[in-house]
Design a protein around this motif. Structure first.
Motif, PDB file in Angstrom:
ATOM      1  N   LEU A 142      38.265  61.735 -36.461  1.00  0.00           N
ATOM      2  CA  LEU A 142      37.301  60.634 -36.439  1.00  0.00           C
ATOM      3  C   LEU A 142      37.971  59.290 -36.689  1.00  0.00           C
ATOM      4  N   LYS A 143      37.431  58.286 -36.016  1.00  0.00           N
ATOM      5  CA  LYS A 143      37.941  56.919 -36.089  1.00  0.00           C
ATOM      6  C   LYS A 143      36.809  55.988 -36.531  1.00  0.00           C
ATOM      7  N   PRO A 144      37.152  54.842 -37.090  1.00  0.00           N
ATOM      8  CA  PRO A 144      36.089  53.896 -37.495  1.00  0.00           C
ATOM      9  C   PRO A 144      35.158  53.543 -36.345  1.00  0.00           C
ATOM     10  N   GLU A 145      35.665  53.502 -35.137  1.00  0.00           N
ATOM     11  CA  GLU A 145      34.816  53.161 -33.991  1.00  0.00           C
ATOM     12  C   GLU A 145      33.847  54.274 -33.616  1.00  0.00           C
ATOM     13  N   ASP A 146      33.937  55.424 -34.251  1.00  0.00           N
ATOM     14  CA  ASP A 146      32.957  56.487 -34.063  1.00  0.00           C
ATOM     15  C   ASP A 146      31.731  56.274 -34.940  1.00  0.00           C
ATOM     16  N   THR A 147      31.786  55.301 -35.822  1.00  0.00           N
ATOM     17  CA  THR A 147      30.652  55.011 -36.690  1.00  0.00           C
ATOM     18  C   THR A 147      29.435  54.625 -35.860  1.00  0.00           C
ATOM     19  N   ALA A 148      28.335  55.346 -36.082  1.00  0.00           N
ATOM     20  CA  ALA A 148      27.115  55.126 -35.297  1.00  0.00           C
ATOM     21  C   ALA A 148      26.025  56.058 -35.811  1.00  0.00           C
ATOM     22  N   VAL A 149      24.822  55.828 -35.313  1.00  0.00           N
ATOM     23  CA  VAL A 149      23.751  56.810 -35.459  1.00  0.00           C
ATOM     24  C   VAL A 149      23.850  57.744 -34.262  1.00  0.00           C
ATOM     25  N   TYR A 150      23.928  59.015 -34.544  1.00  0.00           N
ATOM     26  CA  TYR A 150      24.064  60.029 -33.495  1.00  0.00           C
ATOM     27  C   TYR A 150      22.714  60.689 -33.238  1.00  0.00           C
ATOM     28  N   TYR A 151      22.371  60.768 -31.956  1.00  0.00           N
ATOM     29  CA  TYR A 151      21.089  61.325 -31.539  1.00  0.00           C
ATOM     30  C   TYR A 151      21.305  62.559 -30.678  1.00  0.00           C
ATOM     31  N   CYS A 152      20.486  63.550 -30.924  1.00  0.00           N
ATOM     32  CA  CYS A 152      20.421  64.724 -30.081  1.00  0.00           C
ATOM     33  C   CYS A 152      19.311  64.510 -29.061  1.00  0.00           C
ATOM     34  N   ALA A 153      19.505  64.990 -27.841  1.00  0.00           N
ATOM     35  CA  ALA A 153      18.500  64.816 -26.797  1.00  0.00           C
ATOM     36  C   ALA A 153      18.445  66.050 -25.918  1.00  0.00           C
ATOM     37  N   ALA A 154      17.337  66.190 -25.201  1.00  0.00           N
ATOM     38  CA  ALA A 154      17.162  67.342 -24.322  1.00  0.00           C
ATOM     39  C   ALA A 154      16.350  66.953 -23.098  1.00  0.00           C
ATOM     40  N   TYR A 185      13.515  64.223 -24.456  1.00  0.00           N
ATOM     41  CA  TYR A 185      13.188  64.428 -25.861  1.00  0.00           C
ATOM     42  C   TYR A 185      14.362  63.970 -26.723  1.00  0.00           C
ATOM     43  N   TRP A 186      14.017  63.324 -27.832  1.00  0.00           N
ATOM     44  CA  TRP A 186      15.052  62.749 -28.695  1.00  0.00           C
ATOM     45  C   TRP A 186      14.782  63.089 -30.159  1.00  0.00           C
ATOM     46  N   GLY A 187      15.863  63.267 -30.908  1.00  0.00           N
ATOM     47  CA  GLY A 187      15.749  63.417 -32.347  1.00  0.00           C
ATOM     48  C   GLY A 187      15.695  62.063 -33.023  1.00  0.00           C
ATOM     49  N   GLN A 188      15.617  62.099 -34.325  1.00  0.00           N
ATOM     50  CA  GLN A 188      15.469  60.856 -35.098  1.00  0.00           C
ATOM     51  C   GLN A 188      16.815  60.221 -35.416  1.00  0.00           C
ATOM     52  N   GLY A 189      17.882  60.959 -35.220  1.00  0.00           N
ATOM     53  CA  GLY A 189      19.223  60.417 -35.440  1.00  0.00           C
ATOM     54  C   GLY A 189      19.783  60.755 -36.805  1.00  0.00           C
ATOM     55  N   THR A 190      21.104  60.808 -36.869  1.00  0.00           N
ATOM     56  CA  THR A 190      21.801  61.033 -38.133  1.00  0.00           C
ATOM     57  C   THR A 190      22.999  60.082 -38.194  1.00  0.00           C
ATOM     58  N   GLN A 191      23.186  59.454 -39.340  1.00  0.00           N
ATOM     59  CA  GLN A 191      24.218  58.429 -39.482  1.00  0.00           C
ATOM     60  C   GLN A 191      25.576  59.057 -39.729  1.00  0.00           C
ATOM     61  N   VAL A 192      26.555  58.602 -38.980  1.00  0.00           N
ATOM     62  CA  VAL A 192      27.954  58.965 -39.197  1.00  0.00           C
ATOM     63  C   VAL A 192      28.721  57.687 -39.483  1.00  0.00           C
ATOM     64  N   THR A 193      29.403  57.652 -40.616  1.00  0.00           N
ATOM     65  CA  THR A 193      30.193  56.493 -40.988  1.00  0.00           C
ATOM     66  C   THR A 193      31.620  56.931 -41.261  1.00  0.00           C
ATOM     67  N   VAL A 194      32.561  56.301 -40.566  1.00  0.00           N
ATOM     68  CA  VAL A 194      33.977  56.631 -40.723  1.00  0.00           C
ATOM     69  C   VAL A 194      34.656  55.444 -41.380  1.00  0.00           C
TER      70      VAL A 194
END
Length: 119
Positions: free
Chosen positions: A86-98, A108-117
């Motif tokens: 992981l790199k600092p530029e990977d920092t984001a809210v990650y969403y799952c979709a279908a 369809y989308w999830g609510q998101g999960t925060q990833v901070t590097v």
């Protein structure tokens, strides 16, 4: 109604690893293509990875290719995103979709999960 719930985000140091999970409910799991997207502050949401309904085809953005792996567990109705290097530029809210197989846009989308590097 299809629902997606992500988990597994958090704070990690540069070079570290995280595994995101997305539980899909309300539909037949293997009838949907699934994907992961992310949105960093001040940026547009972008594609990260996808896996087709049968699990036979995966795609990755150039920025994560070789570092991230998308997979699924039909028995658990879950799609995963294993992230390493992981790199600092990977920092984001990650969403799952279908989307239904054969479709074009994610429906369809999830609510998101925060990833901070951290650097």
């Amino acid at each position: 109604q299809v629902q997606l719930v992500e988990s597994g985000g958090g704070l990690v140091q540069t070079g570290g690893s995280l595994r995101l999970s997305c539980v899909v409910s309300g539909g037949t799991f293997n009838k949907y293509d699934k994907g992961w997207f992310r949105q960093a502050p001040g940026k547009e949401r972008e594609f990260v990875a996808s896996i087709n309904w049968s699990g036979t085809t995966t795609n990755y953005s150039d920025s994560v290719k070789g570092r991230f792996t998308i997979s699924r567990d039909n028995a658990k109705n879950t799609v995963y995103l294993q992230m390493s290097g992981l790199k600092p530029e990977d920092t984001a809210v990650y969403y799952c979709a279908a989307r239904k197989r054969g479709g074009t846009d994610m429906e369809y989308w999830g609510q998101g999960t925060q990833v901070t590097v951290s650097s």
